[in-house]
Write a protein that holds these residues in place. Structure first.
Motif, PDB file in Angstrom:
ATOM      1  N   THR A 127       8.691  -0.743  10.017  1.00  0.00           N
ATOM      2  CA  THR A 127       8.973   0.043   8.808  1.00  0.00           C
ATOM      3  C   THR A 127       9.185   1.507   9.147  1.00  0.00           C
ATOM      4  N   ILE A 128       8.307   2.066   9.977  1.00  0.00           N
ATOM      5  CA  ILE A 128       8.441   3.471  10.383  1.00  0.00           C
ATOM      6  C   ILE A 128       9.750   3.684  11.139  1.00  0.00           C
ATOM      7  N   SER A 139      14.671   6.834   0.991  1.00  0.00           N
ATOM      8  CA  SER A 139      13.505   7.705   0.903  1.00  0.00           C
ATOM      9  C   SER A 139      12.251   6.945   1.345  1.00  0.00           C
ATOM     10  N   LEU A 140      11.161   7.703   1.560  1.00  0.00           N
ATOM     11  CA  LEU A 140       9.897   7.089   1.962  1.00  0.00           C
ATOM     12  C   LEU A 140       9.376   6.114   0.896  1.00  0.00           C
ATOM     13  N   PRO A 141       9.378   6.486  -0.401  1.00  0.00           N
ATOM     14  CA  PRO A 141       8.930   5.518  -1.402  1.00  0.00           C
ATOM     15  C   PRO A 141       9.776   4.241  -1.413  1.00  0.00           C
ATOM     16  N   LEU A 164       1.364   7.234  -4.949  1.00  0.00           N
ATOM     17  CA  LEU A 164       2.531   8.101  -5.137  1.00  0.00           C
ATOM     18  C   LEU A 164       2.397   8.944  -6.393  1.00  0.00           C
ATOM     19  N   GLN A 165       1.908   8.340  -7.456  1.00  0.00           N
ATOM     20  CA  GLN A 165       1.719   9.080  -8.704  1.00  0.00           C
ATOM     21  C   GLN A 165       0.691  10.193  -8.526  1.00  0.00           C
ATOM     22  N   SER A 166      -0.340   9.926  -7.724  1.00  0.00           N
ATOM     23  CA  SER A 166      -1.345  10.969  -7.488  1.00  0.00           C
ATOM     24  C   SER A 166      -0.770  12.126  -6.675  1.00  0.00           C
ATOM     25  N   LEU A 167       0.304  11.850  -5.922  1.00  0.00           N
ATOM     26  CA  LEU A 167       0.968  12.895  -5.145  1.00  0.00           C
ATOM     27  C   LEU A 167       2.050  13.610  -5.947  1.00  0.00           C
ATOM     28  N   GLY A 168       2.239  13.209  -7.186  1.00  0.00           N
ATOM     29  CA  GLY A 168       3.209  13.861  -8.062  1.00  0.00           C
ATOM     30  C   GLY A 168       4.577  13.224  -8.065  1.00  0.00           C
ATOM     31  N   SER A 169       4.743  12.083  -7.382  1.00  0.00           N
ATOM     32  CA  SER A 169       6.039  11.412  -7.345  1.00  0.00           C
ATOM     33  C   SER A 169       6.141  10.420  -8.496  1.00  0.00           C
ATOM     34  N   LYS A 170       7.295  10.414  -9.180  1.00  0.00           N
ATOM     35  CA  LYS A 170       7.531   9.491 -10.283  1.00  0.00           C
ATOM     36  C   LYS A 170       8.525   8.401  -9.904  1.00  0.00           C
ATOM     37  N   GLN A 171       8.834   8.299  -8.618  1.00  0.00           N
ATOM     38  CA  GLN A 171       9.824   7.324  -8.173  1.00  0.00           C
ATOM     39  C   GLN A 171       9.256   5.909  -8.246  1.00  0.00           C
ATOM     40  N   ASP A 172      10.051   4.980  -8.792  1.00  0.00           N
ATOM     41  CA  ASP A 172       9.642   3.583  -8.927  1.00  0.00           C
ATOM     42  C   ASP A 172      10.040   2.828  -7.668  1.00  0.00           C
ATOM     43  N   ILE A 173       9.077   2.182  -7.031  1.00  0.00           N
ATOM     44  CA  ILE A 173       9.361   1.500  -5.762  1.00  0.00           C
ATOM     45  C   ILE A 173       9.472  -0.022  -5.949  1.00  0.00           C
ATOM     46  N   THR A 174       9.461  -0.476  -7.190  1.00  0.00           N
ATOM     47  CA  THR A 174       9.472  -1.920  -7.418  1.00  0.00           C
ATOM     48  C   THR A 174      10.839  -2.552  -7.190  1.00  0.00           C
ATOM     49  N   GLN A 560      -0.765   3.525   1.902  1.00  0.00           N
ATOM     50  CA  GLN A 560      -1.390   4.839   1.755  1.00  0.00           C
ATOM     51  C   GLN A 560      -1.555   5.535   3.098  1.00  0.00           C
ATOM     52  N   VAL A 561      -1.742   4.754   4.158  1.00  0.00           N
ATOM     53  CA  VAL A 561      -1.798   5.346   5.500  1.00  0.00           C
ATOM     54  C   VAL A 561      -0.448   5.945   5.862  1.00  0.00           C
ATOM     55  N   LEU A 562       0.640   5.204   5.583  1.00  0.00           N
ATOM     56  CA  LEU A 562       1.975   5.732   5.870  1.00  0.00           C
ATOM     57  C   LEU A 562       2.272   6.963   5.027  1.00  0.00           C
ATOM     58  N   LEU A 563       1.822   6.958   3.780  1.00  0.00           N
ATOM     59  CA  LEU A 563       1.998   8.146   2.947  1.00  0.00           C
ATOM     60  C   LEU A 563       1.275   9.342   3.552  1.00  0.00           C
ATOM     61  N   MET A 564       0.048   9.101   4.024  1.00  0.00           N
ATOM     62  CA  MET A 564      -0.742  10.180   4.608  1.00  0.00           C
ATOM     63  C   MET A 564      -0.060  10.733   5.859  1.00  0.00           C
ATOM     64  N   LEU A 565       0.567   9.829   6.639  1.00  0.00           N
ATOM     65  CA  LEU A 565       1.182  10.251   7.897  1.00  0.00           C
ATOM     66  C   LEU A 565       2.554  10.886   7.701  1.00  0.00           C
ATOM     67  N   LEU A 566       3.339  10.381   6.731  1.00  0.00           N
ATOM     68  CA  LEU A 566       4.745  10.744   6.645  1.00  0.00           C
ATOM     69  C   LEU A 566       5.115  11.569   5.422  1.00  0.00           C
TER      70      LEU A 566
END
Length: 569
Positions: A127-128, A139-141, A164-174, A560-566
């Motif tokens: 994935t990375i 995009s990452l999401p 993602l929502q806690s980080l302020g992103s509103k992008q839908d990844i579904t 969440q680990v990938l979010l933290m890293l990237l």
């Protein structure tokens, strides 16, 4: 007057029919939609195409089509059926495999867990790599959504969306998830069938190999006869012989001077006696060497004698969790328990073995004495048909609490939860294994367990299909869907194919165990249904449940680990 009444009836019937079909807020409408999707899906799943049937997986595909066709169901109702179905499915899987879960983990769990972690790690690495390779196009999401579709992890998708929502992103990844998910299911099935073809697997032969391996792993007891020629045995008791040899064994019959009896621990043994011994295979040499010699020329079980061999079912809840040594079998005039069979696995009856409701005891002794033991155990099959609803719902409550418990990690933006997939499964495994120690009865008949699992799986897949139908087809119409599928395929195929080949070539793992392992790595209930359909022995269930809890946990935190890293990168 009659004409007016007729028109009124027609109008009422028409209004009722329109409400049933189009009123999305109606429970009857929603339940009708689910019933149609599930019935058609299960029916299609039974059809074989090129010798392959997809089973309950077809419920998902029918749900996608119905969702795209514009059929709506109240979102609150969809959420309820999705979560309720998921809880039912995983909880009753846990109850079924709980009694053998830890024994399996000790014997092969470390290998299975190591392979599962390799699969998870490879999927993250791919994935990375794809994210950096196509960073200008995705995009990452979006790549995270594709990853969770490719590994078919709905709980991981939900946790990452929340992060993602806690980080302020509103992008839908579904959307990426919906595109990759169906093809991931087909890809995993393709990997399993490809491994079967690659290694020339004979499914019936794999069943036989597994049964033989289980007898070795679980040290199923064996029978043999010895002739006492050791002068040191003259006039001492069986209890003293056990203490001297230091090996667990049971003497189920003794022939002394031509008379066959069922001895107790304090029965005396004399030179020339023939003993029918039950023990684990590894203790046979020591027992024969000490007693004298093996005597294969005689079989006291078939010789004419008043001693009977009968099977007794443990159906009295008072016996749940009782240790064999607490039965004080010496009070039953020569009854011996020679084997304990539980969930298809045979155990040696150690004194410290705790009985569980539904166990089958193989007993040897006089007719009247066996009848007394049977009365104590219950031995009434109809009692097993009544599930302990209190214990089951208490277990479900315990599972929900475990799933909702927040787990905090340093530098993580949000806490992690096992959710409604992990919590009930872990709770059911713990109850199935440890419940008898606290005299908790969680036994359900196989048919009841299977029915509730099937219901749960069908409701869950129908819900996912209804929700993802429209975005799934729209993404293909605008072209991005094919790109999402292309990115998802290597995330699905490469890790599982690598793990499957390694499991077979290096660890010589049973094919059914590999199929369950791959389904467990994907944390996918429908794939478990396919893997289980390859054998009626429940082999895939065991390996699936061995790796599923940790795999599901790793899938949840991986996004969440990938979010933290990237994210900042």
């Amino acid at each position: 007057m009659i004409l007016g009444t007729s028109n009124s009836i027609k109008s009422t019937v028409m209004n009722w029919l329109l409400s049933l079909i189009f009123d999305t807020s109606s429970f009857a409408h929603g339940f009708l939609v689910y019933s149609v999707i599930i019935s058609f899906g299960i029916g299609l799943g039974r059809k074989k195409i090129f010798g392959l049937s997809l089973g309950a997986t077809c419920v998902l595909f029918v749900g996608l089509i119905v969702g795209y066709a514009g059929v709506k169901v109240d979102p609150a109702m969809m959420a309820f059926f999705r979560n309720f179905g998921l809880v039912l499915f995983v909880f009753f899987i846990g109850l079924q495999v709980g009694p053998s879960f830890f024994a399996t983990f000790k014997s092969s769990g470390f290998e299975l867990t190591g392979l599962m972690m390799l699969a998870v790690g490879l999927s993250l690495l791919i994935t990375i790599s794809l994210y950096f390779l196509f960073s200008n196009s995705i995009s990452l999401p979006e790549i995270l959504g594709i990853m969770f579709g490719a590994v078919t992890s709905t709980p991981g998708l939900g946790a990452t969306q929340e992060a993602l929502q806690s980080l302020g992103s509103k992008q839908d990844i579904t959307v990426g998830y919906a595109c990759a998910y169906p093809f991931a299911i087909l890809s995993v099935i393709g990997v399993i069938l490809g491994l079967k073809k690659l290694f020339g697997v004979n499914l019936a032969q794999e069943d036989k190999y597994w049964e033989e391996a289980q007898q070795v792993k679980n040290r199923a007891p064996i029978y043999y006869h010895v002739k006492t020629t050791n002068k040191a045995l003259q006039g001492i008791t069986l209890r003293e012989i056990r203490e001297i040899i230091g090996r667990p064994f049971i003497c189920s019959r003794v022939m002394h001077d031509g008379t066959i009896t069922s001895p107790i621990a304090d029965s005396y043994i004399y030179l020339g006696d023939r003993l029918r011994i039950v023990s684990n295979a590894e203790h046979k040499t020591a027992v024969c060497a000490f007693c004298g010699e093996e005597d294969p020329s005689i079989d006291l079980a078939t010789a004419h004698s008043p001693i009977r061999n009968e099977r007794i079912r443990v159906t009295d809840s008072k016996m749940n969790g009782v240790m064999i040594e607490d039965l004080h079998l010496s009070r039953f005039d020569g009854v011996n328990i020679t084997r304990v069979t539980r969930a298809g696995v045979t155990f040696f009856p150690y004194n410290t073995l705790r009985l569980q409701l539904g166990d089958t005891l193989s007993c040897v002794g006089p007719k009247n004495a066996i009848a007394r033991l049977a009365a104590l155990m219950g031995n009434r099959e109809k009692q097993l048909e009544k599930p302990n609803v209190v214990a089951i719902f208490a277990g479900l409550a315990f599972g929900v609490i475990i799933g909702a418990f927040p787990i905090a990690f340093p530098y993580m933006p949000v806490t992690i939860q096992l959710g409604l997939a992990g919590g009930p499964l872990i709770a059911a495994i713990l109850l199935g294994y440890f419940g008898p120690r606290f005299h908790l009865v969680t036994y359900t008949t196989h048919s009841a367990n299977l029915m509730l699992r099937e219901w749960g799986q069908a409701f869950f897949l129908a819900s996912v299909g209804l929700a993802a139908g429209e975005p799934f087809f729209n993404s293909f119409l605008n072209g991005s869907g094919f790109f999402y599928v292309a990115l998802g395929l290597p995330i699905t195929i490469i890790p599982l194919a690598t793990v499957g080949i390694l499991a077979r070539t290096r660890y010589h793992m049973n094919f059914h165990s590999i199929a369950g392992l791959l389904a467990g790595c994907s944390t996918n209930t429908s794939l478990l249904g396919f893997a289980s359909s390859l054998s009626d022995k429940g082999i895939a269930l065991i390996s699936y449940s061995t790796v599923y809890p940790l795999a599901m946990f790793l899938r949840i935190i991986s996004g969440q680990v990938l979010l933290m890293l990237l994210w900042t990168a």
